[in-house]
Design an enzyme around this catalytic site. Sequence first.
Site, PDB file in Angstrom:
ATOM      1  N   HIS A   1       0.447  -1.463  -0.085  1.00 16.44           N
ATOM      2  CA  HIS A   1       0.170   0.139   0.132  1.00 16.44           C
ATOM      3  C   HIS A   1       0.648   1.363  -0.151  1.00 16.44           C
ATOM      4  CE1 HIS A   1       0.232  -0.256   4.981  1.00 16.44           C
ATOM      5  NE2 HIS A   1       0.898  -0.089   4.249  1.00 16.44           N
TER       6      HIS A   1
ATOM      7  N   HIS B   1      -1.063   5.947   8.844  1.00 17.64           N
ATOM      8  CA  HIS B   1       0.380   6.572   8.621  1.00 17.64           C
ATOM      9  C   HIS B   1       0.081   7.770   9.243  1.00 17.64           C
ATOM     10  CE1 HIS B   1       0.107   3.306   6.257  1.00 17.64           C
ATOM     11  NE2 HIS B   1       1.469   3.204   5.965  1.00 17.64           N
TER      12      HIS B   1
ATOM     13  N   HIS C   1      11.011  -3.886   4.220  1.00 15.29           N
ATOM     14  CA  HIS C   1      11.728  -2.234   3.753  1.00 15.29           C
ATOM     15  C   HIS C   1      12.015  -1.753   5.096  1.00 15.29           C
ATOM     16  CE1 HIS C   1       6.755  -1.407   4.106  1.00 15.29           C
ATOM     17  NE2 HIS C   1       7.303  -0.156   4.301  1.00 15.29           N
TER      18      HIS C   1
ATOM     19  N   GLU D   1       5.305  -4.684   8.869  1.00 12.95           N
ATOM     20  CA  GLU D   1       2.893  -4.503   8.530  1.00 12.95           C
ATOM     21  C   GLU D   1       2.915  -5.815   8.425  1.00 12.95           C
ATOM     22  OE1 GLU D   1       3.586  -0.302   6.415  1.00 12.95           O
ATOM     23  OE2 GLU D   1       4.089  -1.795   5.198  1.00 12.95           O
TER      24      GLU D   1
END
Lengths: 133, 281
Positions: B12, B59, B193, B240
């Site tokens: 996303h 976020h 990441h 995530e």
Amino acid sequence: MVWKKHDYDDIPGTYVFDGERAHSSYALNKLFYSFNNVECRDEFNAAPAAYCDKFGLNEKQKKLVVEQQFLNILRAGTNIYYMAKFCIPRGVSVQDAGAAFQGISGDEFKAKLLKKRENLEQRLEREGGYWNG
Amino acid sequence: MAKIIGGVTTSHIPAVGNAISDGLTQEHYWKRFFDGYQPVKDWLADKKPDVIIIVYNDHGLNFFLDKVPTFAIGCADEYQNADEGWGLKPTSPFAGDAEFSWHLAESLINQEFDMCTCQEMLVDHGFVNPMRVLFGDHEIWPIKTVPLVVNTVQHPLPSAERCYKLGQALKTAIESYPENLNVVIAGTGGMSHQLQGERAGIIDVDYDLATMESIINDPSWFYKQSNAEIIEKAGTEGIETIMWLVMRGALGGKVNCQHKHYHAPISNTGAGVLLLTGEED
């Protein structure tokens, strides 16, 4: 009073955004969160130091923000997602931020990432079952 | 009764939305990544599910760090996207299904998952980009939505196993809803990441592929890992990927993998796309 140690503290080059960092960087993150609102962005741009005072930043934090010391703002425990609201509109991507931690340019950082693509199709072919174009 | 007809995984990250907005999806850098979604898009167009539950993390749009729910669920008739501070044009609003959402919340709470219920909820790129990459852009989106937010930002986070168990409870919740709804669940985020620290820029292809195999065939391999172990391999933002386990827990025992796509890098990230359906499909 003591901040508890965690398993993830020992992972090299890695700063997990936990209570300890969230607590110390709260005012910084709150200031950056306000940038979701365009009026707040404009207010900051018109008078950065006064805007920092409004959010209760200490002198050290204020200096980092006014001077746009992006790397040191991150070192001060700021969360990258909140930092993004400050640095991206100023032409500094999260990749540039990552690169700064390693003392390389954003382009060098991107080139390192692109290396991950080398032989990827062959690798997936060996693995089996992957869509491959 | 409502029925889960499939589960999807997708990244996303903001760069996905930017690439769509800037018309770059067929450029060399992006083409392979986006082309690999086509079978999932075709499947969605064919099955026309009624509702999609998007499992994602906020976020810093709807939730600030003053109040961080571990698990939150949208319980409204509509969800707005909004300015996240870097100039992305907000999308048109997304239809919700308040009755279905409130049923899910009640059932989950009865199963001891104490959800934060949200009657107003701004949905950020974590929700919007999966919608755009799966359905394309729309003034009126072709499906109703339920946003389900997992805190993967401010530690302590829920464990991977807790996310899996939330998925199991979500299955019970969905399947006890009296209306005949076809439901799809999207587990979003990941894969490996790390955006900051001297280790920024890690992408661990081996670990990502092992995770994808685990999600399909043996979720316990993934959910038995501690968050510290996952961060060590997948990075601080790669954590995530635990949100995929909410989707996987909801699908139940064995699944059929209808589509499997991996690409790296997109921006800083390894990206995995799965389409999973029930064993009988």
